[in-house]
Design a protein around this motif. Structure first.
Motif, PDB file in Angstrom:
ATOM      1  N   ARG A   1      -8.978  -1.608  -5.194  1.00 44.38           N
ATOM      2  CA  ARG A   1      -8.384  -0.487  -4.815  1.00 44.38           C
ATOM      3  C   ARG A   1      -7.118  -0.572  -3.732  1.00 44.38           C
ATOM      4  NH1 ARG A   1     -11.462   4.904  -4.716  1.00 44.38           N
ATOM      5  NH2 ARG A   1     -11.155   5.039  -7.155  1.00 44.38           N
ATOM      6  N   GLY A   2      -6.147   0.322  -3.930  1.00 46.28           N
ATOM      7  CA  GLY A   2      -5.146   0.435  -2.926  1.00 46.28           C
ATOM      8  C   GLY A   2      -4.842   1.458  -2.386  1.00 46.28           C
ATOM      9  N   THR A   3      -3.769   1.661  -1.287  1.00 45.69           N
ATOM     10  CA  THR A   3      -3.502   2.732  -0.941  1.00 45.69           C
ATOM     11  C   THR A   3      -2.049   2.820  -0.393  1.00 45.69           C
ATOM     12  OG1 THR A   3      -4.129   4.563   0.900  1.00 45.69           O
ATOM     13  CG2 THR A   3      -3.939   2.200   1.812  1.00 45.69           C
ATOM     14  N   TYR A   4      -1.595   4.017  -0.511  1.00 46.42           N
ATOM     15  CA  TYR A   4      -0.328   4.171  -0.084  1.00 46.42           C
ATOM     16  C   TYR A   4      -0.093   5.182   1.277  1.00 46.42           C
ATOM     17  CZ  TYR A   4       4.695   5.282  -0.394  1.00 46.42           C
ATOM     18  OH  TYR A   4       6.141   5.018  -0.129  1.00 46.42           O
ATOM     19  N   TYR A   5       0.599   4.922   2.278  1.00 45.44           N
ATOM     20  CA  TYR A   5       0.597   5.612   3.320  1.00 45.44           C
ATOM     21  C   TYR A   5       2.190   5.489   3.974  1.00 45.44           C
ATOM     22  CZ  TYR A   5       0.047   1.115   5.367  1.00 45.44           C
ATOM     23  OH  TYR A   5       0.228  -0.280   5.617  1.00 45.44           O
ATOM     24  N   LEU A   6       2.181   6.593   4.871  1.00 45.11           N
ATOM     25  CA  LEU A   6       3.382   6.573   5.751  1.00 45.11           C
ATOM     26  C   LEU A   6       3.306   5.766   7.074  1.00 45.11           C
ATOM     27  CD1 LEU A   6       4.840  10.285   5.391  1.00 45.11           C
ATOM     28  CD2 LEU A   6       5.598   8.150   4.065  1.00 45.11           C
ATOM     29  N   GLU A   7       4.056   4.984   7.367  1.00 41.86           N
ATOM     30  CA  GLU A   7       4.130   4.120   8.686  1.00 41.86           C
ATOM     31  C   GLU A   7       5.151   4.774   9.516  1.00 41.86           C
ATOM     32  OE1 GLU A   7       3.231  -0.374   9.334  1.00 41.86           O
ATOM     33  OE2 GLU A   7       3.959   0.115   7.451  1.00 41.86           O
ATOM     34  N   LEU A   8       4.682   5.221  10.761  1.00 46.99           N
ATOM     35  CA  LEU A   8       5.728   5.823  11.711  1.00 46.99           C
ATOM     36  C   LEU A   8       6.159   4.840  12.526  1.00 46.99           C
ATOM     37  CD1 LEU A   8       3.708   9.186  12.078  1.00 46.99           C
ATOM     38  CD2 LEU A   8       5.871   8.826  10.723  1.00 46.99           C
ATOM     39  N   LYS A   9       7.307   4.655  13.209  1.00 46.66           N
ATOM     40  CA  LYS A   9       7.710   3.615  14.211  1.00 46.66           C
ATOM     41  C   LYS A   9       6.935   4.360  15.592  1.00 46.66           C
ATOM     42  CE  LYS A   9      11.456   1.244  15.839  1.00 46.66           C
ATOM     43  NZ  LYS A   9      12.702   0.982  15.714  1.00 46.66           N
ATOM     44  N   GLU A  10       5.945   3.694  16.196  1.00 46.52           N
ATOM     45  CA  GLU A  10       5.355   4.442  17.102  1.00 46.52           C
ATOM     46  C   GLU A  10       6.166   4.209  18.539  1.00 46.52           C
ATOM     47  OE1 GLU A  10       2.205   6.025  17.380  1.00 46.52           O
ATOM     48  OE2 GLU A  10       2.256   5.853  15.326  1.00 46.52           O
ATOM     49  N   LYS A  11       7.138   3.260  18.539  1.00 43.18           N
ATOM     50  CA  LYS A  11       7.989   3.165  19.736  1.00 43.18           C
ATOM     51  C   LYS A  11       9.183   4.123  19.734  1.00 43.18           C
ATOM     52  CE  LYS A  11       6.873  -1.750  19.888  1.00 43.18           C
ATOM     53  NZ  LYS A  11       7.032  -3.106  20.081  1.00 43.18           N
TER      54      LYS A  11
ATOM     55  N   SER B   1       4.488   2.709   2.976  1.00 46.48           N
ATOM     56  CA  SER B   1       3.994   1.444   2.861  1.00 46.48           C
ATOM     57  C   SER B   1       2.804   1.369   1.894  1.00 46.48           C
ATOM     58  CB  SER B   1       3.483   0.796   4.199  1.00 46.48           C
ATOM     59  OG  SER B   1       4.566   0.500   4.974  1.00 46.48           O
ATOM     60  N   ASP B   2       2.382   0.455   1.384  1.00 54.85           N
ATOM     61  CA  ASP B   2       1.141   0.514   0.353  1.00 54.85           C
ATOM     62  C   ASP B   2       0.312  -0.925   0.915  1.00 54.85           C
ATOM     63  OD1 ASP B   2       2.971  -1.260  -0.533  1.00 54.85           O
ATOM     64  OD2 ASP B   2       2.136  -1.161  -2.616  1.00 54.85           O
ATOM     65  N   TRP B   3      -1.073  -0.930   0.511  1.00 53.15           N
ATOM     66  CA  TRP B   3      -1.713  -2.058   0.659  1.00 53.15           C
ATOM     67  C   TRP B   3      -3.007  -2.146  -0.479  1.00 53.15           C
ATOM     68  CZ3 TRP B   3      -1.312  -6.112   3.812  1.00 53.15           C
ATOM     69  CH2 TRP B   3      -2.439  -6.900   3.997  1.00 53.15           C
ATOM     70  N   ILE B   4      -3.248  -3.388  -0.663  1.00 50.91           N
ATOM     71  CA  ILE B   4      -4.110  -3.657  -1.915  1.00 50.91           C
ATOM     72  C   ILE B   4      -4.882  -4.422  -1.215  1.00 50.91           C
ATOM     73  CG2 ILE B   4      -4.649  -4.379  -4.122  1.00 50.91           C
ATOM     74  CD1 ILE B   4      -2.041  -3.545  -5.042  1.00 50.91           C
ATOM     75  N   ALA B   5      -6.430  -4.158  -1.070  1.00 57.24           N
ATOM     76  CA  ALA B   5      -7.472  -4.869  -0.629  1.00 57.24           C
ATOM     77  C   ALA B   5      -7.468  -6.275  -1.071  1.00 57.24           C
ATOM     78  CB  ALA B   5      -8.919  -4.247  -0.330  1.00 57.24           C
ATOM     79  N   ASP B   6      -7.800  -7.314  -0.343  1.00 60.67           N
ATOM     80  CA  ASP B   6      -8.010  -8.713  -0.800  1.00 60.67           C
ATOM     81  C   ASP B   6      -9.460  -8.700  -1.418  1.00 60.67           C
ATOM     82  OD1 ASP B   6      -5.325  -9.301   0.029  1.00 60.67           O
ATOM     83  OD2 ASP B   6      -6.358 -10.086   1.881  1.00 60.67           O
TER      84      ASP B   6
END
Length: 114
Positions: free
Chosen positions: A1-11, A80-85
């Motif tokens: 399974r994967g997920t799509y998310y928003l990454e915010l520049k925390e700095k 961004s997106d990520w698919i679990a290994d």
């Protein structure tokens, strides 16, 4: 399974403000997003429309440029997106540790730091 998310520049001082991040989160119509994406997506628990139109009028950023900007932290908000290994939650949790090279937004929380 994967997920799509928003990454915010925390700095970014504006995005470091939790109320701003919450407002961006609340501005997302999750039900509509799921409908558009289709498939087996599920809802997980901004800027004004006028500002968004100005950005959209400029056209999309080429994919290679977007990847390079993300890698170099040259963004304010990035999809961004990520698919679990493998089928273990740690595959997603490790993504958000401060030392992970894929944590482009530099997000960190003391309880998640490795």
């Amino acid at each position: 399974r994967g997920t799509y998310y928003l990454e915010l520049k925390e700095k970014n001082p504006n995005l470091a403000n939790s109320n701003i991040r919450k407002a961006i989160s609340l501005a997302i119509n999750r039900e509509n997003l799921i409908r558009i994406l289709g498939g087996n997506n599920q809802v997980a628990n901004t800027y004004t429309a006028k500002q968004g139109q100005g950005v959209l009028a400029k056209g999309p950023v080429p994919f290679k440029t977007r990847l390079a900007r993300r890698k170099n932290c040259e963004f304010q908000i990035c999809g961004s997106d990520w698919i679990a290994d493998f089928g273990d939650p740690i595959s997603f949790l490790e993504l958000l540790t401060s030392k992970n090279s894929s944590n482009y937004g530099s997000w960190k929380k003391a309880s998640m730091t490795s």
